[in-house]
Design a protein around this motif. Structure first.
Motif, PDB file in Angstrom:
ATOM      1  N   MET A 118       1.375  -2.202   8.614  1.00  0.00           N
ATOM      2  CA  MET A 118       3.171  -2.383   7.287  1.00  0.00           C
ATOM      3  C   MET A 118       3.573  -1.411   5.919  1.00  0.00           C
ATOM      4  SD  MET A 118       1.815  -6.656   6.104  1.00  0.00           S
ATOM      5  CE  MET A 118      -0.076  -6.028   5.896  1.00  0.00           C
ATOM      6  N   ASN A 119       4.470  -1.200   6.350  1.00  0.00           N
ATOM      7  CA  ASN A 119       5.159  -0.374   5.036  1.00  0.00           C
ATOM      8  C   ASN A 119       3.939  -1.103   3.699  1.00  0.00           C
ATOM      9  OD1 ASN A 119       6.427   0.974   7.415  1.00  0.00           O
ATOM     10  ND2 ASN A 119       8.200   0.553   7.606  1.00  0.00           N
ATOM     11  N   ALA A 120       4.696  -0.210   3.119  1.00  0.00           N
ATOM     12  CA  ALA A 120       4.356  -0.496   1.959  1.00  0.00           C
ATOM     13  C   ALA A 120       4.812   1.101   0.656  1.00  0.00           C
ATOM     14  CB  ALA A 120       2.626  -0.587   1.118  1.00  0.00           C
ATOM     15  N   TYR A 121       5.305  -0.127  -0.265  1.00  0.00           N
ATOM     16  CA  TYR A 121       5.944   1.101  -1.025  1.00  0.00           C
ATOM     17  C   TYR A 121       5.353   0.438  -3.366  1.00  0.00           C
ATOM     18  CZ  TYR A 121       8.061   3.187   2.566  1.00  0.00           C
ATOM     19  OH  TYR A 121       8.670   3.441   3.774  1.00  0.00           O
ATOM     20  N   VAL A 122       5.369   1.297  -3.858  1.00  0.00           N
ATOM     21  CA  VAL A 122       4.991   0.967  -5.241  1.00  0.00           C
ATOM     22  C   VAL A 122       5.822   2.000  -5.733  1.00  0.00           C
ATOM     23  CG1 VAL A 122       3.346   1.198  -7.128  1.00  0.00           C
ATOM     24  CG2 VAL A 122       2.575   0.772  -4.665  1.00  0.00           C
ATOM     25  N   ALA A 123       6.683   1.080  -6.489  1.00  0.00           N
ATOM     26  CA  ALA A 123       8.028   2.298  -7.543  1.00  0.00           C
ATOM     27  C   ALA A 123       7.498   1.857  -9.062  1.00  0.00           C
ATOM     28  CB  ALA A 123       9.062   1.176  -7.694  1.00  0.00           C
ATOM     29  N   LEU A 124       6.778   2.640  -9.506  1.00  0.00           N
ATOM     30  CA  LEU A 124       6.416   3.041 -11.397  1.00  0.00           C
ATOM     31  C   LEU A 124       8.021   3.132 -12.155  1.00  0.00           C
ATOM     32  CD1 LEU A 124       3.829   5.026 -10.151  1.00  0.00           C
ATOM     33  CD2 LEU A 124       3.957   2.648 -10.252  1.00  0.00           C
ATOM     34  N   GLU A 125       7.479   3.113 -13.659  1.00  0.00           N
ATOM     35  CA  GLU A 125       8.710   2.447 -14.381  1.00  0.00           C
ATOM     36  C   GLU A 125       8.845   3.723 -14.231  1.00  0.00           C
ATOM     37  OE1 GLU A 125       8.703  -0.039 -18.497  1.00  0.00           O
ATOM     38  OE2 GLU A 125       6.823   0.250 -17.805  1.00  0.00           O
ATOM     39  N   GLY A 126       8.539   5.233 -14.570  1.00  0.00           N
ATOM     40  CA  GLY A 126       8.935   6.842 -14.948  1.00  0.00           C
ATOM     41  C   GLY A 126       9.887   6.807 -14.209  1.00  0.00           C
ATOM     42  N   GLY A 127      10.241   5.962 -12.892  1.00  0.00           N
ATOM     43  CA  GLY A 127      11.066   7.149 -11.425  1.00  0.00           C
ATOM     44  C   GLY A 127       9.734   6.981 -10.395  1.00  0.00           C
ATOM     45  N   ARG A 128       9.271   6.869 -10.454  1.00  0.00           N
ATOM     46  CA  ARG A 128       8.146   7.679  -9.369  1.00  0.00           C
ATOM     47  C   ARG A 128       8.111   6.816  -8.259  1.00  0.00           C
ATOM     48  NH1 ARG A 128       2.590   9.584  -7.683  1.00  0.00           N
ATOM     49  NH2 ARG A 128       1.563   9.038 -10.041  1.00  0.00           N
ATOM     50  N   VAL A 129       8.421   6.484  -6.833  1.00  0.00           N
ATOM     51  CA  VAL A 129       7.827   5.572  -5.897  1.00  0.00           C
ATOM     52  C   VAL A 129       7.167   6.039  -4.921  1.00  0.00           C
ATOM     53  CG1 VAL A 129       8.935   4.495  -4.207  1.00  0.00           C
ATOM     54  CG2 VAL A 129      10.184   4.565  -5.961  1.00  0.00           C
ATOM     55  N   GLU A 134       4.117   5.723  -1.626  1.00  0.00           N
ATOM     56  CA  GLU A 134       4.204   4.972   0.158  1.00  0.00           C
ATOM     57  C   GLU A 134       2.705   5.210  -0.285  1.00  0.00           C
ATOM     58  OE1 GLU A 134       5.758   5.285   4.756  1.00  0.00           O
ATOM     59  OE2 GLU A 134       6.328   7.030   2.642  1.00  0.00           O
ATOM     60  N   ALA A 135       2.580   3.967  -0.001  1.00  0.00           N
ATOM     61  CA  ALA A 135       1.205   3.756   0.610  1.00  0.00           C
ATOM     62  C   ALA A 135       1.593   3.103   2.551  1.00  0.00           C
ATOM     63  CB  ALA A 135       0.135   2.811  -0.485  1.00  0.00           C
ATOM     64  N   ARG A 136      -0.432   2.464   2.815  1.00  0.00           N
ATOM     65  CA  ARG A 136      -0.851   1.513   3.529  1.00  0.00           C
ATOM     66  C   ARG A 136      -0.639  -0.053   3.020  1.00  0.00           C
ATOM     67  NH1 ARG A 136      -6.124   1.276   7.066  1.00  0.00           N
ATOM     68  NH2 ARG A 136      -6.988   1.172   5.467  1.00  0.00           N
ATOM     69  N   VAL A 196      -1.214 -12.703  -1.622  1.00  0.00           N
ATOM     70  CA  VAL A 196      -1.380 -11.466  -2.982  1.00  0.00           C
ATOM     71  C   VAL A 196      -1.271 -10.379  -2.279  1.00  0.00           C
ATOM     72  CG1 VAL A 196      -2.338 -10.260  -4.401  1.00  0.00           C
ATOM     73  CG2 VAL A 196      -2.913 -12.973  -4.974  1.00  0.00           C
ATOM     74  N   PRO A 197      -0.269  -9.663  -2.346  1.00  0.00           N
ATOM     75  CA  PRO A 197       0.385  -8.101  -2.151  1.00  0.00           C
ATOM     76  C   PRO A 197      -0.671  -7.337  -1.983  1.00  0.00           C
ATOM     77  CG  PRO A 197       2.323  -9.607  -2.598  1.00  0.00           C
ATOM     78  CD  PRO A 197       0.925 -10.101  -3.753  1.00  0.00           C
ATOM     79  N   SER A 198      -1.718  -6.684  -1.161  1.00  0.00           N
ATOM     80  CA  SER A 198      -2.341  -5.628  -1.796  1.00  0.00           C
ATOM     81  C   SER A 198      -1.771  -3.987  -0.748  1.00  0.00           C
ATOM     82  CB  SER A 198      -3.842  -5.719  -1.274  1.00  0.00           C
ATOM     83  OG  SER A 198      -3.580  -5.988   0.093  1.00  0.00           O
ATOM     84  N   VAL A 199      -2.102  -2.530  -1.046  1.00  0.00           N
ATOM     85  CA  VAL A 199      -2.175  -1.938  -0.401  1.00  0.00           C
ATOM     86  C   VAL A 199      -2.984  -0.714  -0.947  1.00  0.00           C
ATOM     87  CG1 VAL A 199       0.025  -1.770  -1.064  1.00  0.00           C
ATOM     88  CG2 VAL A 199      -0.478  -0.152  -2.554  1.00  0.00           C
ATOM     89  N   ASP A 200      -3.440   0.427   0.004  1.00  0.00           N
ATOM     90  CA  ASP A 200      -4.668   1.270   0.000  1.00  0.00           C
ATOM     91  C   ASP A 200      -3.878   2.677   0.292  1.00  0.00           C
ATOM     92  OD1 ASP A 200      -4.541   0.530   2.526  1.00  0.00           O
ATOM     93  OD2 ASP A 200      -6.390   0.050   2.268  1.00  0.00           O
ATOM     94  N   HIS A 201      -4.966   3.863   1.084  1.00  0.00           N
ATOM     95  CA  HIS A 201      -4.439   4.668   1.182  1.00  0.00           C
ATOM     96  C   HIS A 201      -3.259   5.369   0.215  1.00  0.00           C
ATOM     97  CE1 HIS A 201      -5.538   4.475   5.672  1.00  0.00           C
ATOM     98  NE2 HIS A 201      -6.155   4.348   4.670  1.00  0.00           N
ATOM     99  N   GLY A 259       7.368  -2.749  -9.087  1.00  0.00           N
ATOM    100  CA  GLY A 259       7.213  -2.888  -8.313  1.00  0.00           C
ATOM    101  C   GLY A 259       6.295  -2.827  -6.580  1.00  0.00           C
ATOM    102  N   ILE A 260       6.524  -3.531  -6.059  1.00  0.00           N
ATOM    103  CA  ILE A 260       5.774  -3.418  -5.015  1.00  0.00           C
ATOM    104  C   ILE A 260       6.509  -4.128  -3.883  1.00  0.00           C
ATOM    105  CG2 ILE A 260       3.376  -4.458  -3.866  1.00  0.00           C
ATOM    106  CD1 ILE A 260       1.978  -3.484  -6.450  1.00  0.00           C
ATOM    107  N   ALA A 261       6.364  -3.874  -2.441  1.00  0.00           N
ATOM    108  CA  ALA A 261       6.909  -3.669  -1.578  1.00  0.00           C
ATOM    109  C   ALA A 261       5.770  -3.765  -0.439  1.00  0.00           C
ATOM    110  CB  ALA A 261       8.356  -4.057  -1.174  1.00  0.00           C
ATOM    111  N   VAL A 262       6.001  -4.528   0.255  1.00  0.00           N
ATOM    112  CA  VAL A 262       4.890  -4.923   1.417  1.00  0.00           C
ATOM    113  C   VAL A 262       5.176  -5.307   2.438  1.00  0.00           C
ATOM    114  CG1 VAL A 262       2.453  -5.022   2.381  1.00  0.00           C
ATOM    115  CG2 VAL A 262       2.271  -4.546  -0.284  1.00  0.00           C
ATOM    116  N   GLY A 263       5.472  -5.326   3.834  1.00  0.00           N
ATOM    117  CA  GLY A 263       5.930  -5.390   4.643  1.00  0.00           C
ATOM    118  C   GLY A 263       5.977  -4.977   6.116  1.00  0.00           C
TER     119      GLY A 263
END
Length: 360
Positions: free
Chosen positions: A1-12, A14-16, A95-100, A119-123
């Motif tokens: 599954m794709n996964a992204y974590v968007a951080l408050e400082g502007g960085r996104v 990519e994860a598993r 509960v969404p979860s990511v690793d790598h 913000g987190i999006a997994v799918g």
């Protein structure tokens, strides 16, 4: 599954993806290297996104008898590597979860910039834009003033004490602001009957219990959001012995003239050193909080401090029979250096069973 974590400082980042979903919350980290089941079911993590700094989470499976509550409380989970057992459990819990993810880098960001919104999006079909949309939604959220309703019992419950315990016959009114199950277990094991009351309990609710001890539990978020518990402290202090753990210490301090403040990134882990100011003894403690007592006021004495940053870890008043701790003496997970806290607070009730005289 794709996964992204968007951080408050502007960085996104990519994860598993390990369990699907989209969400947002305050990104925090714990340094605990064991006790992931206890951490994930700790109500104090409500509305947060929990990052594990230890690289492998799940290496001894998932067992329900280790849970601190009946569900997972973080909105999402971030790790270097999650085992399939934990990923499947989080999927069942929605509960969404990511690793790598390089969690060392992420923890450094939090330590330097403080706890941050994310913000987190997994799918299968999610994109960076989905994570950024969750972050934007999180930025627009006002602080949840009634977070206690999400973690407290709706109605009073009673847990009978061990009949053979030293404090059998003692009644404790525990105000559930998000209490860990092991707090109740620690009191019950010593014989106390624990009446768990909702976070918004009234004076009449406490009076109906006729308690020997009023106990304010741990819980999530800003202690200023727990006005009802603060009012109970104000109403019963000096009449009934008082105790508190974690958020409970902060609520008691506020009620007795002290102040609280938000920390940069809080204390979350199982190796926080605490010094007793009278004995100079240092114990290792389990902690999970993002707020702390600033000024304890004129009524409470600071009896213990954190070795790393000098924040108050223990507040006492012998005159008013008040004992509170910022850390978790019941541990789970963590060291058991401070379990005598429960003996100390129950001793204030004077309801302990007198030892039988020795035979001649």
């Amino acid at each position: 599954m794709n996964a992204y974590v968007a951080l408050e400082g502007g960085r996104v980042v990519e994860a598993r993806g390990r369990s699907p979903g989209t969400t947002r919350g305050e990104l925090v980290f714990t340094t605990a290297y064991t006790g992931y089941e206890e951490s994930l079911t700790d109500p104090s993590y409500e509305e947060q996104v929990l990052t594990f700094s230890y690289p492998l989470i799940g290496n001894y499976g998932v067992r329900e008898d280790r849970f601190e509550s009946d569900r997972v409380h973080p909105r999402a989970v971030v790790a270097r590597e999650l085992t399939d057992d934990v990923a499947e459990w989080l999927t069942e819990e929605d509960v969404p979860s990511v690793d790598h993810i390089d969690t060392r880098d992420l923890v450094t960001d939090i330590r330097e910039g403080g706890a941050m919104k994310c913000g987190i999006a997994v799918g299968e079909d999610v994109t960076e834009a989905d994570a950024l949309a969750e972050l934007e939604s999180c930025r627009g959220m006002s602080e949840h003033k009634d977070i206690g309703a999400q973690v407290s019992v709706a109605n009073a419950t009673v847990h009978e004490g061990d009949a053979d315990g030293e404090y059998a016959g003692t009644d404790v009114a525990l105000v559930d602001c998000g209490a860990k199950g092991s707090i109740v277990d620690s009191l019950v094991a010593r014989g106390a009957t624990v009446h768990v009351l909702p976070y918004d309990a009234t004076e009449a609710d406490v009076e109906a219990v006729d308690p020997d001890l009023l106990f304010i539990s741990n819980g999530p978020g800003d202690p200023a959001n727990f006005e009802a518990a603060e009012e109970l402290v104000d109403a019963f202090v000096g009449e009934v012995p008082l105790a508190g753990i974690c958020l409970g210490q902060q609520v008691v301090a506020r009620a007795l003239g002290g102040t609280t403040e938000k920390m940069d990134f809080g204390h979350r882990g199982v190796n926080q050193p605490v010094r007793d100011l009278e004995t100079n003894r240092v114990v290792m403690t389990t902690q999970n909080h993002g707020y702390t007592v600033g000024d304890p006021g004129d009524v409470l004495e600071v009896t213990q401090r954190n070795v790393n940053d000098d924040t108050p870890e223990g507040l006492d008043s012998d005159e008013l029979d008040v004992i509170t701790r910022q850390y978790h003496p019941e541990a789970n997970p963590g060291p058991n250096d401070s379990l005598d806290f429960f003996d100390d607070v129950l001793a204030m009730t004077n309801h302990h069973i007198e030892a039988a005289p020795a035979d001649d």
